[in-house]
Design an enzyme around this catalytic site. Structure first.
Site, PDB file in Angstrom:
ATOM      1  CG  LEU A 102       3.280   3.267 -10.381  1.00 28.54           C
ATOM      2  CD1 LEU A 102       3.364   4.471  -9.407  1.00 28.54           C
ATOM      3  CD2 LEU A 102       3.693   2.093  -9.872  1.00 28.54           C
TER       4      LEU A 102
ATOM      5  CE1 TYR B 200       3.338   1.134  -3.026  1.00 31.04           C
ATOM      6  CE2 TYR B 200       4.645  -0.773  -3.446  1.00 31.04           C
ATOM      7  CZ  TYR B 200       3.685  -0.121  -3.751  1.00 31.04           C
ATOM      8  OH  TYR B 200       2.830  -0.522  -4.380  1.00 31.04           O
TER       9      TYR B 200
ATOM     10  NE  ARG C 211       7.926   3.660  -9.411  1.00 35.28           N
ATOM     11  CZ  ARG C 211       7.759   2.591  -9.823  1.00 35.28           C
ATOM     12  NH1 ARG C 211       6.843   2.702 -10.727  1.00 35.28           N
ATOM     13  NH2 ARG C 211       8.018   1.720  -9.093  1.00 35.28           N
TER      14      ARG C 211
ATOM     15  CE  LYS D  90       5.951   0.986  -6.287  1.00 36.48           C
ATOM     16  NZ  LYS D  90       4.646   0.019  -6.697  1.00 36.48           N
TER      17      LYS D  90
ATOM     18  CD  GLU E  25      -1.920   1.509 -12.785  1.00 36.39           C
ATOM     19  OE1 GLU E  25      -0.839   1.273 -13.062  1.00 36.39           O
ATOM     20  OE2 GLU E  25      -2.382   2.346 -11.979  1.00 36.39           O
TER      21      GLU E  25
ATOM     22  NE  ARG F 231      -6.378   9.638  12.960  1.00 41.75           N
ATOM     23  CZ  ARG F 231      -7.710  10.446  12.602  1.00 41.75           C
ATOM     24  NH1 ARG F 231      -7.910  11.080  13.457  1.00 41.75           N
ATOM     25  NH2 ARG F 231      -8.063   9.938  11.569  1.00 41.75           N
TER      26      ARG F 231
HETATM   27  N1  PMP Z   1       0.829  -0.194 -11.580  1.00 33.99           N
HETATM   28  C1  PMP Z   1       0.537  -0.297 -10.328  1.00 33.99           C
HETATM   29  C2  PMP Z   1      -0.662   0.191  -9.777  1.00 33.99           C
HETATM   30  C3  PMP Z   1       1.473  -0.878  -9.522  1.00 33.99           C
HETATM   31  O1  PMP Z   1       1.263  -1.148  -8.375  1.00 33.99           O
HETATM   32  C4  PMP Z   1       3.084  -1.414 -10.193  1.00 33.99           C
HETATM   33  C5  PMP Z   1       3.860  -2.026  -9.307  1.00 33.99           C
HETATM   34  N2  PMP Z   1       4.210  -1.521  -8.145  1.00 33.99           N
HETATM   35  C6  PMP Z   1       3.019  -1.210 -11.394  1.00 33.99           C
HETATM   36  C7  PMP Z   1       2.061  -0.585 -12.167  1.00 33.99           C
HETATM   37  C8  PMP Z   1       4.363  -1.366 -12.101  1.00 33.99           C
HETATM   38  O2  PMP Z   1       5.219  -0.723 -11.862  1.00 33.99           O
HETATM   39  P1  PMP Z   1       6.931  -1.023 -11.736  1.00 33.99           P
HETATM   40  O3  PMP Z   1       7.331  -1.701 -13.215  1.00 33.99           O
HETATM   41  O4  PMP Z   1       7.530   0.095 -11.495  1.00 33.99           O
HETATM   42  O5  PMP Z   1       6.790  -2.375 -10.765  1.00 33.99           O
END
Ligand code: PMP
Length: 284
Positions: A204, A33, A52, A147, A179, A100
Site C-alpha cells: 500500500l 476505505y 489515494r 486499499k 510491509e 449477488r
Molecule cells: N500498508 C498497509 C497494508 C496498510 O493497511 C496501511 C494502513 N492502512 C499502511 C500500509 C499505511 O498507510 P497510511 O500511512 O496511509 O495509513
C-alpha cells in the site's frame, strides 16, 4: 458513549445505522476505505487520503459517492458531533447493493459509511517502548496498492502475532519484507540510511510513508527505496513502521531478535517528533 456515524446521507446514532445484506462490500469485499487521523480536532493529510481514495476507486472502476468537498464536510461534521480531538475517521465506499453476482451491477448506487474512533496517538504507550513483531508469509492478493476492505489476511497475521506475545507481523514475499499487516516497514542501517520498500502493487502506498520520506530527505536523512530481507532487518541499527493510526512507531524486536539496543532508536524517535510537529502545522 453512542457515536454519531454517517451512512448514505444521514447522521445517525451508531446503533441505528444500517447497510443492506446485499451490499457488495458485505458480500464480496467490493469496497475501498481510508483512515484519516485527527489531532486537535483537525484532519492530518486529508488531501493525500482523498487522492489515494480516488486512485483506489478508479482502479476498481467504482464511482465516487459524493464530491471531495462533501467528504471533507462530512469528516468535519463527525468531528464536531462526536467532540473528537484525537483519533481517526474511517471512511468506506462500496460498489453498493445489488442481487449477488460476480459481475458488477450496471447501476448500483455506491454506499458511503464514515465513523470516528477516539484514541491517543501522540501519547500512545507503544511509542515509548516500541513494538515487537514476528515475520509471516505474505498471503495477500496481488493488488495491495488498492486499499480494499479485504482484511482477513492482515487480521490473521495480527492474531498470529498476538498468540506469539507480539504486537504485529511483517509480511515476507520471495524472501523480502513487503510491509506490516497495516503499516509500512522501515529499517535504518549502521550509516543512518533509511531503507523502505519501493512503491509497486506489492504494498500500500502509505500516506504517512510519503510524508515521512519527504521530511527525512528535508532533514538530510539518506533514503533508499528498495526491498530488504528479514535477516537484513534483524541486523539493522533500527526498525520502525508508519501508518495514519500509529505515525512513526519504533520496532524493537523481530522474531525474538533485538534490533539495535532493543529500544526505540534515535532516527525513529526524531522522525516521529518531526512528523507530529509538521502534521500539526499542516492540519486542516
Ligand atoms: N500498508 C498497509 C497494508 C496498510 O493497511 C496501511 C494502513 N492502512 C499502511 C500500509 C499505511 O498507510 P497510511 O500511512 O496511509 O495509513
Amino acid at each position: 458513549m453512542t457515536r454519531t456515524v454517517y451512512v448514505n446521507g444521514d447522521y445517525l446514532p451508531e446503533t441505528d445505522a444500517k447497510i443492506s445484506i446485499f451490499d457488495r462490500g458485505f458480500l464480496m469485499a467490493d469496497a475501498v476505505y481510508e483512515v484519516t487521523s485527527v489531532l486537535d480536532g483537525k484532519l492530518i493529510d486529508f488531501a493525500g487520503h482523498m487522492t489515494r481514495l480516488h486512485r483506489s476507486l478508479s482502479e476498481l472502476d467504482m464511482d465516487a459517492p459524493v464530491t471531495d468537498a462533501e467528504l471533507e464536510a462530512i469528516h468535519r461534521e463527525l468531528i464536531n458531533r462526536n467532540d473528537l480531538t484525537e483519533g481517526g475517521i474511517y471512511l468506506q465506499v462500496t460498489r453498493g447493493a445489488a442481487d449477488r453476482d460476480f459481475v458488477f451491477p450496471e447501476n448500483a448506487t455506491p454506499s458511503l459509511v464514515l465513523f470516528t474512533q477516539a484514541k491517543p496517538i501522540i501519547d500512545a504507550p507503544a511509542a515509548r517502548t516500541g513494538i515487537r513483531v514476528i515475520s509471516i508469509p505474505d498471503i495477500r492478493w496481488g493488488r495491495r496498492d488498492i486499499k480494499t476492505v479485504q482484511l482477513l489476511a492482515p487480521s490473521l497475521g495480527k492474531m498470529q502475532a498476538k498468540k506469539a506475545g507480539c504486537d504485529d507481523a511483517w509480511q515476507i514475499e520471495d524472501g523480502y519484507v513487503t510491509e506490516g499487516t497495516s503499516n509500512n516497514a522501515y529499517i535504518v542501517d549502521e550509516h543512518g540510511t533509511l531503507i523502505t520498500r519501493d512503491l509497486s502493487n506489492a504494498i500500500l502506498h502509505g500516506i504517512t510513508r510519503a510524508a515521512v520520506l519527504r521530511y527525512a530527505r528535508e532533514h538530510q536523512v539518506r533514503v533508499e527505496e528498495r526491498s530488504f530481507t528479514i535477516e537484513e532487518a534483524k541486523n539493522a541499527a533500527e526498525a520502525f513502521i508508519t501508518s495514519a493510526s500509529t505515525f512513526v512507531m519504533p520496532v524493537v524486536e523481530i522474531d525474538g531478535t533485538k534490533i539495535g539496543a532493543g529500544e526505540p532508536g534515535p532516527t525513529a524517535k526524531r522522525l516521529r517528533e518531526i512528523y507530529i510537529e509538521e502534521s500539526l502545522k499542516a492540519a486542516v
